[in-house]
Each structure stands twice: as C-alpha cells, then as structure tokens.
Design a protein around this motif. Structure first.
Motif, PDB file in Angstrom:
ATOM      1  N   ALA A  46      -4.162  -7.142  43.814  1.00 49.83           N
ATOM      2  CA  ALA A  46      -5.019  -5.846  44.419  1.00 49.83           C
ATOM      3  C   ALA A  46      -4.383  -5.356  45.302  1.00 49.83           C
ATOM      4  O   ALA A  46      -4.386  -4.134  45.085  1.00 49.83           O
ATOM      5  N   ARG A  47      -3.914  -6.637  45.715  1.00 53.48           N
ATOM      6  CA  ARG A  47      -3.280  -5.502  47.742  1.00 53.48           C
ATOM      7  C   ARG A  47      -1.696  -4.844  46.991  1.00 53.48           C
ATOM      8  O   ARG A  47      -1.944  -4.038  48.108  1.00 53.48           O
ATOM      9  N   VAL A  73     -11.792 -10.420  45.627  1.00 44.92           N
ATOM     10  CA  VAL A  73     -10.838  -8.842  46.099  1.00 44.92           C
ATOM     11  C   VAL A  73     -11.433  -8.434  47.226  1.00 44.92           C
ATOM     12  O   VAL A  73     -10.928  -7.664  48.585  1.00 44.92           O
ATOM     13  N   HIS A  74     -13.058  -8.570  47.315  1.00 39.67           N
ATOM     14  CA  HIS A  74     -13.523  -7.752  48.641  1.00 39.67           C
ATOM     15  C   HIS A  74     -13.954  -8.645  49.902  1.00 39.67           C
ATOM     16  O   HIS A  74     -13.078  -7.467  50.929  1.00 39.67           O
ATOM     17  N   ALA A 129     -21.357  -9.505  45.084  1.00 37.43           N
ATOM     18  CA  ALA A 129     -19.693  -9.507  45.438  1.00 37.43           C
ATOM     19  C   ALA A 129     -19.017  -8.400  45.858  1.00 37.43           C
ATOM     20  O   ALA A 129     -18.089  -9.566  46.879  1.00 37.43           O
ATOM     21  N   GLY A 130     -19.319  -7.556  46.115  1.00 39.83           N
ATOM     22  CA  GLY A 130     -18.688  -6.652  46.736  1.00 39.83           C
ATOM     23  C   GLY A 130     -17.806  -4.977  45.667  1.00 39.83           C
ATOM     24  O   GLY A 130     -17.122  -4.318  46.599  1.00 39.83           O
ATOM     25  N   ALA A 131     -18.647  -5.079  44.207  1.00 44.93           N
ATOM     26  CA  ALA A 131     -18.742  -3.523  43.924  1.00 44.93           C
ATOM     27  C   ALA A 131     -19.510  -2.368  44.479  1.00 44.93           C
ATOM     28  O   ALA A 131     -20.588  -2.705  44.996  1.00 44.93           O
ATOM     29  N   CYS A 132     -18.949  -1.677  44.813  1.00 43.95           N
ATOM     30  CA  CYS A 132     -19.889  -0.160  44.682  1.00 43.95           C
ATOM     31  C   CYS A 132     -20.471   0.460  44.157  1.00 43.95           C
ATOM     32  O   CYS A 132     -21.121   1.193  44.539  1.00 43.95           O
ATOM     33  N   ALA A 133     -19.993   0.549  42.720  1.00 36.99           N
ATOM     34  CA  ALA A 133     -20.119   0.851  41.439  1.00 36.99           C
ATOM     35  C   ALA A 133     -20.142   0.014  40.251  1.00 36.99           C
ATOM     36  O   ALA A 133     -19.814  -1.296  40.585  1.00 36.99           O
ATOM     37  N   VAL A 134     -20.796  -0.285  39.279  1.00 33.40           N
ATOM     38  CA  VAL A 134     -21.096  -0.779  38.392  1.00 33.40           C
ATOM     39  C   VAL A 134     -20.166   0.112  36.651  1.00 33.40           C
ATOM     40  O   VAL A 134     -21.111   1.251  37.279  1.00 33.40           O
TER      41      VAL A 134
END
Length: 324
Positions: free
Chosen positions: A180-181, A234-235, A261-266
C-alpha cells in the motif's frame, strides 16, 4: 433529517459511500432494471483490457461455504468497445463511474490510461493489480511493492490529475502495508481492498477441481474478516489515504465494520448476484446504524475503532441512557 453520507476519494465528492465492486454489476444495464445506477456512490466497471478477451474456460464459478470462487479471467470486449458502447450509456444516466483497468505490463496499463485520459464522465480509475506480469514470470503485480508502484506511476502519469487513481490491492501478500505504501509513493490517490484471495475447491464426486482453471478468486462473507484486517492495518499506517473497503459486504453492519476499520467507502460485489437491490438496501441500513449510534456524519465513523477506549464519541444511545 438524515445523516450526512458524503464520501471522498481524494478531492472527488461522492453523495454516498456505497459502490459496486468491479465485475459484479455487469455493464450497469443489468442493475438498472432494479434501481437507479445514478444513485450509487459510484459504479465500478469490470476490469477493462486493451484487446477483447474471451476469459478462461468453463466452469468458471463454484459455490463454497459462505463464499464464491470465480476464475472468469477478465472477460470483456476490450477498450474500444467499452468506450463506444458501455461508457456512454453510463454517462447518459448521470452515473459516477470508476473505470477498472487491467494489463500485462506497466506500459499496457499506461496505454489504457491514455485512452481514457480525455474521455468525459470518468470519476476515477481503479488499477486492478491482481493481473499477471508477463515480464516477470507471471507474478501478479500486487504481490511486489516495486512492481505495483511502477504500474501506478505509469497510470498516474497518463491520467488527468483531476481523476483519482485507485490502487486495488490483494491480501495474498506478506505485508499489505508495504505494498500500500509503495502504491501511494507511486502516485495512488486512494486504495481499494481487498481483491479476491486465491482459493480452490475440489468436487468429491468427480474427484476433479471444481473450476476448469483449478484455482480462483474467493469472495463473499467468508473473506470479510480478511478485508477488515487489511483495511485496519493500512489505515493505521496511512491514516490520510482514502480506502474503499470490500469483501463480503452484504448488510449495513458489514459496511459499518469496514468503515470503523478505516474505509471511507465500501464496494458491494458477490451480494449483487442474489440480491440486485443490495446497494440501496445496504445504504439504508448503514444510515440507520449511524443515526442509532449518534453519528450524524459518515466521516465521523471512518476509522473510529482505532481510537482508544473512552476517547470515542459518545453515541446517542449512551447519552439517552445517561439521562435516565
């Protein structure tokens, strides 16, 4: 008055956080028979390739406990037919469109991005990194941070900067945070996770693999804990990077779990195969859950589970109980 459900992919505002997952909504015409695709947060296309692809041999799908295995193989008409027949239909209906792309080399991804660069109506580009790299013995790009970053950099360079580039990540890696990074360093504006992990099923009657290809991608409720873990990690490491969470979302509670958990959308995928009304239903359920917890904005729930116990916002239920 309802909750503020706006979600953001980098600088792009979506009216709500519920998207379709790539490959699960067909061309959009199929879902439009049941609900207005323009009311989705965004519609994600199947992964578009440069040339037409027939896909893998059948059987391509097999049910498993709480999940589905598929080995479709990026079947599609190619980018020319997509631009001529599929994209205009979605644009005419005012749909926000995330175009997923797949390729065999970084140069092919870049060529696809250039084909899409001047096309109006595209909200974002999703880069499907779970494709075999033909220049590296077929190892999928998503398994190597450097290979994934090279693809993302090539797409970012070929894409207008007002169109976010989303890197779609696989859980089949030793360190999803490192990949991810690397993608963010390569220019990704947002991340999508998880793509389907590789699984296998054997038919004990025929005593042969259930899929003609042998292995396939596992989706459905069985993978949700894996998705939650990846989004959480990851968040925690990259809290400022927007994440589209996916993997087994069938209810509003599932969606809220990924958001906490850190998602802004699904994104909703496999659920659409047996419930084409899943997206609007999940959105309603999510809004009700937020309101019952005293959360008036979706943004207030993003990553909320990371906050230390006692520091989280008091919910409406807490306030009501304390006043008794």
């Amino acid at each position: 008055m309802g909750a503020d459900l706006r979600a953001y992919l980098a600088h792009v505002e979506l009216p709500n956080p519920v998207l379709t997952a790539s490959g699960c909504g067909g061309t959009g015409r199929e879902l439009a028979q049941f609900s207005d695709v323009a009311r989705l947060g965004a519609f994600t296309t199947r992964s578009i390739t440069m040339a037409p692809r027939a896909g893998r041999p059948t059987p391509r799908m097999a049910e498993t406990p709480s999940g589905l295995l598929n080995a479709v193989g990026l079947q599609g008409p190619g980018v020319d037919a997509f631009l001529q027949h599929e994209l205009p239909w979605l644009v005419e209906r005012g749909t926000r469109i995330v175009v997923s792309i797949g390729g065999g080399t970084a140069a092919e991804y870049a060529a696809l991005a250039r084909r899409l660069a001047d096309v109006p109506g595209i909200t974002a580009i999703e880069v499907n990194l779970s494709c075999p790299n033909i220049e590296d013995r077929g190892r999928v790009f998503a398994r190597e941070g450097s290979a994934a970053a090279e693809v993302i950099a090539s797409v970012r360079a070929a894409t207008r900067y007002d169109v976010p580039v989303i890197a779609k990540l696989s859980p089949d890696v030793a360190d999803v945070v490192a990949v991810a990074r690397a993608c963010v360093d390569g220019g990704a504006d947002a991340l999508a996770m998880i793509n389907t992990p590789v699984g296998m099923s054997i038919d004990v009657d025929t005593m042969r693999p259930a899929l003609a290809a042998g292995t396939g991608g596992l989706s459905g409720p069985a993978v949700r804990p894996l998705a939650v873990r990846c989004v959480w990690q990851v968040h925690a490491a990259l809290p400022g990077v927007p994440i589209v969470g996916m993997g087994g979302v069938t209810t509003g509670r599932d969606a809220l779990e990924l958001i906490l958990a850190g998602a802004c959308a699904v994104a909703v995928g496999t659920a659409l195969f047996n419930d084409p009304y899943a997206c609007p239903r999940i959105l309603r359920e999510l809004e009700e859950l937020l309101q019952r917890r005293g959360l008036d904005r979706l943004a207030d729930a993003v990553g909320l589970a990371h906050r230390p116990a006692g520091s989280q916002q008091r919910t409406r239920t807490d306030l009501e109980e304390s006043s008794l």
